[in-house]
Design a protein around this motif. Structure first.
Motif, PDB file in Angstrom:
ATOM      1  N   TYR A  23       0.834  -1.202   0.000  1.00 40.70           N
ATOM      2  CA  TYR A  23       0.000   0.000   0.000  1.00 40.70           C
ATOM      3  C   TYR A  23       0.869   1.252   0.000  1.00 40.70           C
ATOM      4  O   TYR A  23       0.686   2.167  -0.803  1.00 40.70           O
ATOM      5  CB  TYR A  23      -0.923  -0.004   1.224  1.00 40.70           C
ATOM      6  N   GLU A  24       1.871   1.266   0.859  1.00 42.28           N
ATOM      7  CA  GLU A  24       2.683   2.476   0.968  1.00 42.28           C
ATOM      8  C   GLU A  24       3.495   2.747  -0.280  1.00 42.28           C
ATOM      9  O   GLU A  24       3.622   3.896  -0.721  1.00 42.28           O
ATOM     10  CB  GLU A  24       3.590   2.390   2.199  1.00 42.28           C
ATOM     11  N   ARG A  25       4.041   1.692  -0.874  1.00 40.20           N
ATOM     12  CA  ARG A  25       4.831   1.916  -2.086  1.00 40.20           C
ATOM     13  C   ARG A  25       3.950   2.390  -3.231  1.00 40.20           C
ATOM     14  O   ARG A  25       4.305   3.319  -3.954  1.00 40.20           O
ATOM     15  CB  ARG A  25       5.598   0.662  -2.479  1.00 40.20           C
ATOM     16  N   LEU A  26       2.781   1.751  -3.382  1.00 39.18           N
ATOM     17  CA  LEU A  26       1.887   2.157  -4.474  1.00 39.18           C
ATOM     18  C   LEU A  26       1.389   3.578  -4.271  1.00 39.18           C
ATOM     19  O   LEU A  26       1.273   4.345  -5.215  1.00 39.18           O
ATOM     20  CB  LEU A  26       0.711   1.188  -4.587  1.00 39.18           C
ATOM     21  N   LYS A  27       1.148   3.929  -3.007  1.00 41.14           N
ATOM     22  CA  LYS A  27       0.688   5.284  -2.713  1.00 41.14           C
ATOM     23  C   LYS A  27       1.764   6.293  -3.106  1.00 41.14           C
ATOM     24  O   LYS A  27       1.486   7.307  -3.750  1.00 41.14           O
ATOM     25  CB  LYS A  27       0.394   5.398  -1.220  1.00 41.14           C
ATOM     26  N   ALA A  28       3.000   5.986  -2.752  1.00 38.41           N
ATOM     27  CA  ALA A  28       4.105   6.889  -3.074  1.00 38.41           C
ATOM     28  C   ALA A  28       4.268   7.028  -4.577  1.00 38.41           C
ATOM     29  O   ALA A  28       4.670   8.082  -5.073  1.00 38.41           O
ATOM     30  CB  ALA A  28       5.386   6.385  -2.444  1.00 38.41           C
ATOM     31  N   GLN A  29       3.966   5.968  -5.313  1.00 38.72           N
ATOM     32  CA  GLN A  29       4.114   6.021  -6.770  1.00 38.72           C
ATOM     33  C   GLN A  29       2.836   6.480  -7.452  1.00 38.72           C
ATOM     34  O   GLN A  29       2.773   6.524  -8.684  1.00 38.72           O
ATOM     35  CB  GLN A  29       4.495   4.626  -7.297  1.00 38.72           C
ATOM     36  N   GLY A  30       1.783   6.740  -6.664  1.00 37.65           N
ATOM     37  CA  GLY A  30       0.519   7.147  -7.254  1.00 37.65           C
ATOM     38  C   GLY A  30      -0.151   6.040  -8.041  1.00 37.65           C
ATOM     39  O   GLY A  30      -0.785   6.280  -9.074  1.00 37.65           O
ATOM     40  N   ARG A  31       0.002   4.807  -7.631  1.00 35.50           N
ATOM     41  CA  ARG A  31      -0.578   3.690  -8.389  1.00 35.50           C
ATOM     42  C   ARG A  31      -1.597   2.913  -7.553  1.00 35.50           C
ATOM     43  O   ARG A  31      -1.802   1.724  -7.775  1.00 35.50           O
ATOM     44  CB  ARG A  31       0.527   2.731  -8.818  1.00 35.50           C
ATOM     45  N   LEU A  32      -2.233   3.592  -6.594  1.00 33.08           N
ATOM     46  CA  LEU A  32      -3.115   2.875  -5.669  1.00 33.08           C
ATOM     47  C   LEU A  32      -4.283   2.176  -6.362  1.00 33.08           C
ATOM     48  O   LEU A  32      -4.787   1.168  -5.874  1.00 33.08           O
ATOM     49  CB  LEU A  32      -3.649   3.836  -4.593  1.00 33.08           C
ATOM     50  N   ASP A  33      -4.715   2.729  -7.521  1.00 37.87           N
ATOM     51  CA  ASP A  33      -5.833   2.101  -8.220  1.00 37.87           C
ATOM     52  C   ASP A  33      -5.518   0.652  -8.620  1.00 37.87           C
ATOM     53  O   ASP A  33      -6.412  -0.137  -8.877  1.00 37.87           O
ATOM     54  CB  ASP A  33      -6.217   2.921  -9.452  1.00 37.87           C
ATOM     55  N   ASN A  34      -4.236   0.309  -8.636  1.00 36.35           N
ATOM     56  CA  ASN A  34      -3.823  -1.066  -8.940  1.00 36.35           C
ATOM     57  C   ASN A  34      -4.516  -2.091  -8.050  1.00 36.35           C
ATOM     58  O   ASN A  34      -4.830  -3.190  -8.483  1.00 36.35           O
ATOM     59  CB  ASN A  34      -2.317  -1.223  -8.686  1.00 36.35           C
ATOM     60  N   ILE A  35      -4.657  -1.755  -6.772  1.00 35.92           N
ATOM     61  CA  ILE A  35      -5.141  -2.764  -5.843  1.00 35.92           C
ATOM     62  C   ILE A  35      -6.579  -2.481  -5.409  1.00 35.92           C
ATOM     63  O   ILE A  35      -7.062  -3.031  -4.430  1.00 35.92           O
ATOM     64  CB  ILE A  35      -4.233  -2.899  -4.599  1.00 35.92           C
ATOM     65  N   LEU A  36      -7.254  -1.628  -6.170  1.00 31.88           N
ATOM     66  CA  LEU A  36      -8.646  -1.357  -5.815  1.00 31.88           C
ATOM     67  C   LEU A  36      -9.551  -2.513  -6.231  1.00 31.88           C
ATOM     68  O   LEU A  36     -10.485  -2.876  -5.543  1.00 31.88           O
ATOM     69  CB  LEU A  36      -9.107  -0.047  -6.450  1.00 31.88           C
ATOM     70  N   LYS A  37      -9.236  -3.085  -7.391  1.00 28.09           N
ATOM     71  CA  LYS A  37     -10.088  -4.193  -7.848  1.00 28.09           C
ATOM     72  C   LYS A  37      -9.737  -5.481  -7.091  1.00 28.09           C
ATOM     73  O   LYS A  37      -8.616  -5.645  -6.600  1.00 28.09           O
ATOM     74  CB  LYS A  37      -9.944  -4.385  -9.355  1.00 28.09           C
ATOM     75  N   VAL A  38     -10.734  -6.354  -6.999  1.00 35.08           N
ATOM     76  CA  VAL A  38     -10.552  -7.587  -6.221  1.00 35.08           C
ATOM     77  C   VAL A  38      -9.922  -8.671  -7.089  1.00 35.08           C
ATOM     78  O   VAL A  38     -10.333  -8.881  -8.230  1.00 35.08           O
ATOM     79  CB  VAL A  38     -11.916  -8.074  -5.667  1.00 35.08           C
ATOM     80  N   PHE A  39      -8.875  -9.288  -6.567  1.00 33.66           N
ATOM     81  CA  PHE A  39      -8.246 -10.389  -7.289  1.00 33.66           C
ATOM     82  C   PHE A  39      -9.099 -11.639  -7.163  1.00 33.66           C
ATOM     83  O   PHE A  39      -9.525 -11.986  -6.053  1.00 33.66           O
ATOM     84  CB  PHE A  39      -6.875 -10.723  -6.678  1.00 33.66           C
ATOM     85  N   PRO A  40      -9.347 -12.330  -8.243  1.00 31.35           N
ATOM     86  CA  PRO A  40     -10.085 -13.594  -8.124  1.00 31.35           C
ATOM     87  C   PRO A  40      -9.219 -14.647  -7.427  1.00 31.35           C
ATOM     88  O   PRO A  40      -8.010 -14.491  -7.325  1.00 31.35           O
ATOM     89  CB  PRO A  40     -10.350 -14.002  -9.573  1.00 31.35           C
ATOM     90  N   ALA A  41      -9.882 -15.702  -6.968  1.00 33.69           N
ATOM     91  CA  ALA A  41      -9.145 -16.776  -6.299  1.00 33.69           C
ATOM     92  C   ALA A  41      -8.097 -17.346  -7.242  1.00 33.69           C
ATOM     93  O   ALA A  41      -8.257 -17.316  -8.460  1.00 33.69           O
ATOM     94  CB  ALA A  41     -10.098 -17.882  -5.868  1.00 33.69           C
ATOM     95  N   ARG A  42      -7.076 -17.864  -6.679  1.00 33.75           N
ATOM     96  CA  ARG A  42      -5.886 -18.233  -7.425  1.00 33.75           C
ATOM     97  C   ARG A  42      -5.907 -19.709  -7.803  1.00 33.75           C
ATOM     98  O   ARG A  42      -6.328 -20.547  -7.027  1.00 33.75           O
ATOM     99  CB  ARG A  42      -4.698 -17.974  -6.506  1.00 33.75           C
TER     100      ARG A  42
END
Lengths: 220, 226, 156
Positions: free
Chosen positions: B183-202
């Protein structure tokens, strides 16, 4: 010629030698920087206490992997060679007399006969290094004219000193050559491969491996 | 690289004590780099084994040979002319190397001398940390270069669990929480939308043996499978 | 790749790399007493009947060291001739021992970078000089590897 070699040339050689060592040390320091340290932030782990048997084993293994274990002859001969290179010239009676004549002070001197034997051993070791360089394939493959020259520069002062002591050949000429090659050696120490006198103590701080000193605290 | 560590001496001794002549094979690949199974460790282990066997009166003849990489048959072949005269082989390669060596010499017992631990990085001399579980479906591009499979104790894909305290994992308080770091790294890079969507089961592909055939080389093997 | 197809060596690039690492190379060359005591720490040296060509110091001195002494003025013939010393003959396991502490693996890595910049990189599997070593591996049921194609990649 004798006076020149004994006076100004000797001073010049000593100054160049000392300045060269300082220059090399500073150069090594400037070429390198502090190594980035990764801090171990997790709970510190204490190494297990070693049992006496384990300690004995550690010692045996450390010994076997040391140069004394892998190359016993080379390690002993090389240590003797490097010890003698300091002992003989510093504690030689003739040298100390010259210092006494000039400054009125003098270091402790070894008996002449002993020094004579040590010098003979030194020259023989020099011969051993020469033969090793010529015969052993892995030494031969990396040896260049430069390596032979460096060996010659190192042994020459001792060989000529030996000649001078025994008054072989023309004493006057031999002693001048002795002084000149001795000065040549001093001058070349910081600037040639004999510079390992300086590097030996520095280079290991620079490597980040199992063989480094002080965790390889500086880096290129 | 693959990180391994040498097994306890007693365990190795237990494995080999019934054999008289043993060849200890080192690996010049990963295990040499992580100070577990290179030429020097082969020497060290052989010395230890020799001394312990002498003490315990076990007859053992052990010698060593290090090959470039045991995960490559070309290099294992270098042992061909040696192996015949030994009763067993000890391998200081990772688990993959041990198995490949055993495959080359099916009539010889091939025994492991190291424990293969993980795929990791060299933090400093003698200090290694796991970074990858070779799951076969890399998400590092989305998670800011921090692997949730490896670095999160629960291998979660959708944010942290309820457990992290002061940014640390509840399973091991020495480990920082992977998802807080992500979260902190993505926030610093302005890429938080990356983890907004839910990952399907693996699909946990590493439940089966991992195999990788590079696309460019597939043509070589196609005709074999039919 | 036949010698005729090689691009001429970009000595400017080599010289830039040499300049960048001048201190390290110069000091390492000066510190090496050519004592050969690093030989036994290399498992490839030990595993190849103590062939001196596998000696750690030889590998970097005869490649990077020579390029440095020639101040970067080398041709592709030289690079082609010496490339095996830093690629095929070294796995960069970083375990070599130098009594003076010269960073031999670091220098070999440096040499690799230099050779790579001129298009000389490790081509795997290494077929040159070891014709039997490649393609000779077959499993009992079926050969997954055709002998003779094992050298592919060397021509690309």
């Amino acid at each position: 010629m004798y006076e020149l070699a004994r006076g100004p040339l000797m001073w010049a050689a000593t100054v160049i030698f000392l300045a060269g060592i300082v220059y090399r040390s500073i150069q090594l320091y400037l070429l390198t920087g502090k190594k980035e340290r990764v801090l171990y932030t997790a709970t510190p782990v204490k190494p297990k206490d070693r049992t006496p048997e384990e300690r004995k084993m550690d010692f045996i293994i450390a010994f076997r992997h040391s140069l004394l274990g892998t190359h016993p002859i080379m390690a002993i001969i090389s240590t003797v060679f490097h010890t003698f290179i300091f002992i003989i010239p510093i504690f030689l009676l003739g040298h100390n007399l010259l210092i006494y004549e000039s400054w009125g002070i003098s270091l402790f001197s070894l008996p002449d006969g002993l020094c004579d034997t040590l010098t003979a051993i030194f020259v023989l070791i020099g011969l051993f290094f020469l033969l090793r360089r010529l015969i052993v394939p892995q030494v031969r493959i990396i040896s260049t004219a430069y390596d032979y020259l460096v060996l010659a520069i190192t042994v020459a002062p001792f060989l000529t000193g030996f000649f001078a002591y025994h008054q072989w050949f023309d004493y006057k000429t031999v002693i001048i050559i002795h002084m000149l090659v001795g000065e040549l050696m001093l001058i070349t120490i910081p600037f040639t491969k004999i510079g390992h006198m300086v590097f030996f103590f520095f280079v290991r701080i620079l490597i980040g491996s199992e063989h480094s000193f002080w965790r390889g605290s500086r880096t290129w | 690289m693959v990180i391994a560590e040498v097994k306890p001496l007693a365990e190795i001794l237990e494995l080999i004590k019934q054999y008289k002549r043993v060849l200890n094979t080192g690996c010049g690949g990963c295990t040499a780099v992580c100070l577990a199974g290179g030429q020097k460790e082969v020497d060290t282990l052989n010395t230890k084994l020799e001394l312990s066997c002498r003490e315990q009166k076990i007859p053992l003849e052990i010698s060593g040979f290090t090959v470039e990489r045991q995960c490559d048959m070309q290099f294992n072949a270098e042992l061909d002319h040696l192996v015949a005269s030994y009763d067993a082989l000890l391998s200081m390669a990772c688990g993959a190397g041990v198995q490949f060596l055993a495959e080359r010499y099916p009539d010889k017992p091939v025994l492991p001398a190291v424990n293969t631990t993980f795929v990791g990085v060299n933090k400093d001399i003698g200090w290694y940390e796991e970074r990858c579980q070779s799951c076969g479906d890399c998400v590092l591009g989305i998670t800011g270069g921090i692997c949730p499979v490896t670095m999160c104790a629960k291998s979660l894909f959708n944010g942290p669990c309820g457990g992290p305290q002061d940014g640390h994992c509840e399973v091991d308080t020495d480990t920082p929480c992977a998802w807080i770091n992500i979260y902190e790294r993505l926030k610093a890079q302005g890429r938080l939308d990356n983890i907004l969507k839910v990952f399907p089961a693996r699909e946990w592909q590493n439940q089966t043996q991992g195999k990788l055939l590079l696309e460019d080389y597939k043509h070589r093997y196609v005709k074999e499978t039919k | 790749m036949p010698a005729g197809q090689r691009k001429p060596v970009d000595t400017k690039k080599i010289k830039a790399l040499l300049d960048q690492h001048k201190g390290k190379i110069q000091v390492s060359l000066a510190a090496c007493a050519s004592c050969s005591l690093c030989a036994e720490s290399c498992f490839l040296y030990m595993g190849n009947n103590r062939d001196p060509h596998y000696m750690p110091s030889y590998k970097w001195i005869s490649s990077l060291g020579t390029i440095y002494r020639k101040r970067g003025n080398v041709d592709s013939t030289f690079l082609e001739k010496t490339q095996d010393r830093i690629w095929k003959n070294c796995v960069l396991c970083m375990r070599c021992y130098c009594p003076f502490g010269i960073d031999i693996p670091g220098l070999i890595a440096l040499a690799r970078g230099m050779y790579r910049s001129q298009g000389f990189y490790g081509m795997y599997p290494y077929t040159a000089g070891a014709p039997e070593a490649c393609g000779s591996y077959t499993t009992d049921e079926s050969s997954t590897q055709e002998p003779g194609t094992a050298g592919a990649g060397t021509g690309k």
